[in-house]
Motif scaffolding. Structure first.
Motif, short mmCIF file in Angstrom:
data_model
loop_
_atom_site.label_atom_id
_atom_site.label_comp_id
_atom_site.label_asym_id
_atom_site.label_seq_id
_atom_site.Cartn_x
_atom_site.Cartn_y
_atom_site.Cartn_z
N PRO A 123 11.22 -9.08 -56.60
CA PRO A 123 10.45 -8.27 -57.55
C PRO A 123 11.02 -8.38 -58.97
CG PRO A 123 10.95 -7.00 -55.57
CD PRO A 123 11.76 -8.27 -55.50
N MET A 124 10.17 -8.42 -59.95
CA MET A 124 10.49 -8.32 -61.38
C MET A 124 11.05 -9.59 -62.01
SD MET A 124 12.10 -4.45 -61.60
CE MET A 124 13.36 -4.67 -60.32
N ILE A 125 11.37 -10.65 -61.25
CA ILE A 125 11.91 -11.87 -61.84
C ILE A 125 11.16 -13.09 -61.28
CG2 ILE A 125 14.21 -10.88 -62.25
CD1 ILE A 125 15.20 -12.59 -59.82
N PRO A 126 11.20 -14.22 -62.00
CA PRO A 126 10.56 -15.43 -61.48
C PRO A 126 11.27 -15.95 -60.22
CG PRO A 126 10.96 -15.61 -63.85
CD PRO A 126 11.70 -14.39 -63.37
N PRO A 127 10.53 -16.63 -59.36
CA PRO A 127 11.12 -17.21 -58.15
C PRO A 127 12.19 -18.25 -58.48
CG PRO A 127 8.73 -17.25 -58.04
CD PRO A 127 9.09 -16.87 -59.43
N TYR A 128 13.09 -18.48 -57.52
CA TYR A 128 14.09 -19.53 -57.69
C TYR A 128 14.33 -20.24 -56.37
CZ TYR A 128 17.52 -15.93 -56.13
OH TYR A 128 18.21 -14.94 -55.46
N LEU A 129 14.92 -21.44 -56.48
CA LEU A 129 15.32 -22.24 -55.33
C LEU A 129 16.81 -22.12 -55.15
CD1 LEU A 129 14.76 -24.51 -53.18
CD2 LEU A 129 15.33 -26.13 -55.00
N GLU A 130 17.26 -21.90 -53.92
CA GLU A 130 18.69 -21.90 -53.62
C GLU A 130 18.98 -23.09 -52.72
OE1 GLU A 130 21.05 -18.11 -52.94
OE2 GLU A 130 20.91 -18.93 -50.91
N ASN A 157 25.20 -15.04 -59.02
CA ASN A 157 24.61 -14.25 -57.95
C ASN A 157 23.33 -13.58 -58.45
OD1 ASN A 157 25.33 -11.91 -59.37
ND2 ASN A 157 27.09 -11.48 -58.09
N THR A 158 22.61 -12.95 -57.55
CA THR A 158 21.31 -12.37 -57.88
C THR A 158 21.45 -11.30 -58.97
OG1 THR A 158 20.54 -12.84 -55.65
CG2 THR A 158 19.27 -11.24 -56.90
N THR A 159 22.51 -10.54 -58.97
CA THR A 159 22.73 -9.53 -60.01
C THR A 159 22.75 -10.18 -61.39
OG1 THR A 159 23.97 -8.11 -58.48
CG2 THR A 159 24.33 -7.74 -60.83
N LYS A 160 23.45 -11.29 -61.52
CA LYS A 160 23.52 -11.99 -62.80
C LYS A 160 22.20 -12.67 -63.15
CE LYS A 160 28.48 -12.56 -63.04
NZ LYS A 160 29.61 -13.51 -63.12
N VAL A 161 21.47 -13.14 -62.15
CA VAL A 161 20.16 -13.72 -62.42
C VAL A 161 19.25 -12.65 -62.99
CG1 VAL A 161 18.11 -14.77 -61.38
CG2 VAL A 161 20.39 -15.57 -60.71
N TYR A 162 19.25 -11.46 -62.41
CA TYR A 162 18.45 -10.36 -62.95
C TYR A 162 18.84 -10.08 -64.41
CZ TYR A 162 15.54 -8.68 -59.10
OH TYR A 162 14.56 -8.55 -58.15
N LYS A 163 20.14 -10.10 -64.71
CA LYS A 163 20.60 -9.85 -66.09
C LYS A 163 20.01 -10.86 -67.06
CE LYS A 163 24.93 -7.46 -65.18
NZ LYS A 163 26.39 -7.52 -65.20
N ARG A 164 19.82 -12.11 -66.62
CA ARG A 164 19.21 -13.13 -67.47
C ARG A 164 17.83 -12.70 -67.95
NH1 ARG A 164 20.14 -19.02 -66.88
NH2 ARG A 164 22.22 -19.32 -66.00
N TYR A 165 17.15 -11.88 -67.15
CA TYR A 165 15.80 -11.42 -67.48
C TYR A 165 15.81 -10.00 -68.04
CZ TYR A 165 14.54 -15.60 -64.94
OH TYR A 165 14.44 -16.91 -64.53
N GLY A 166 17.01 -9.52 -68.44
CA GLY A 166 17.12 -8.22 -69.09
C GLY A 166 17.06 -7.04 -68.14
N ILE A 167 17.32 -7.28 -66.87
CA ILE A 167 17.24 -6.20 -65.87
C ILE A 167 18.63 -5.98 -65.27
CG2 ILE A 167 16.22 -5.49 -63.66
CD1 ILE A 167 13.87 -7.47 -64.39
N VAL A 168 19.09 -4.74 -65.31
CA VAL A 168 20.36 -4.38 -64.70
C VAL A 168 20.05 -3.94 -63.28
CG1 VAL A 168 22.40 -2.90 -64.81
CG2 VAL A 168 21.35 -3.76 -66.92
#
Length: 178
Positions: A123-130, A157-168
């Motif tokens: 939710p709230m961020i673009p999809p990614y490939l792992e 990690n996912t927490t830092k990926v969310y931060k890239r999109y301005g979401i804590v």
């Protein structure tokens, strides 16, 4: 704790990525599945180590994850299968661990040339490939099979990926599609 060797390619189109993986000889392991998880602090405020209790639709697992750095080989994990997500959550509560968040994502799983590939939609961020493989070199090699250069990979990690999109992420007790 054994190291995980994985990297992400951010901001992908899930259908196009699935087609690309299959065109390179990959196989779909499981269709898009809702995953539910609880995340617990081991030590409050320490974002480098945590407990994850996850149900992927076919099995539940309990893991301790530790990040020493953001490189392909910077995450360590010990994981066991558990019988019941809710009972394990209750057990952790008796041990003094209470979830700091409940999270959902959708995951489509593939294999390609010995590696595990996951298309993750959160939710709230673009999809990614792992991409996860047996060594950092294997992760980079499989990424290259898909046309990605090392500069396009992140092991955040996912927490830092969310931060890239301005979401804590830590400010959300529930991360859900509903």
């Amino acid at each position: 704790m054994p190291a995980e060797f994985e990297a992400k390619v951010l901001d992908i189109d899930p259908a196009a990525m699935a087609d690309l993986i299959l065109s390179r000889g990959g196989s779909e392991v499981s269709a898009s599945t809702l995953q539910r998880r609880y995340v617990y602090d081991i030590v409050a405020g320490d974002e480098s180590r945590w407990i994850r209790l996850r149900d992927n639709g076919t099995k539940a697992t309990l893991a301790v994850k530790e990040i020493s750095h953001d490189g392909i080989d910077g995450t360590y994990e010990v994981e066991v299968t558990v019988d019941d997500l809710d009972a394990t959550n209750e057990l952790l509560g008796f041990l003094g661990f209470h979830p700091k968040s409940y999270q959902e994502n959708r995951r489509t799983s593939f294999t390609l040339d010995g590696a595990q590939l996951e298309i993750d939609e959160w939710p709230m961020i673009p999809p990614y490939l792992e991409i996860e493989a047996g060594s950092p070199e294997e992760v980079r090699r499989v990424a290259a099979l898909l046309g990605f250069e090392e500069s396009q990979l992140t092991s955040e990690n996912t927490t830092k990926v969310y931060k890239r999109y301005g979401i804590v992420l830590g400010e959300h007790e529930v991360v859900s599609f509903s």
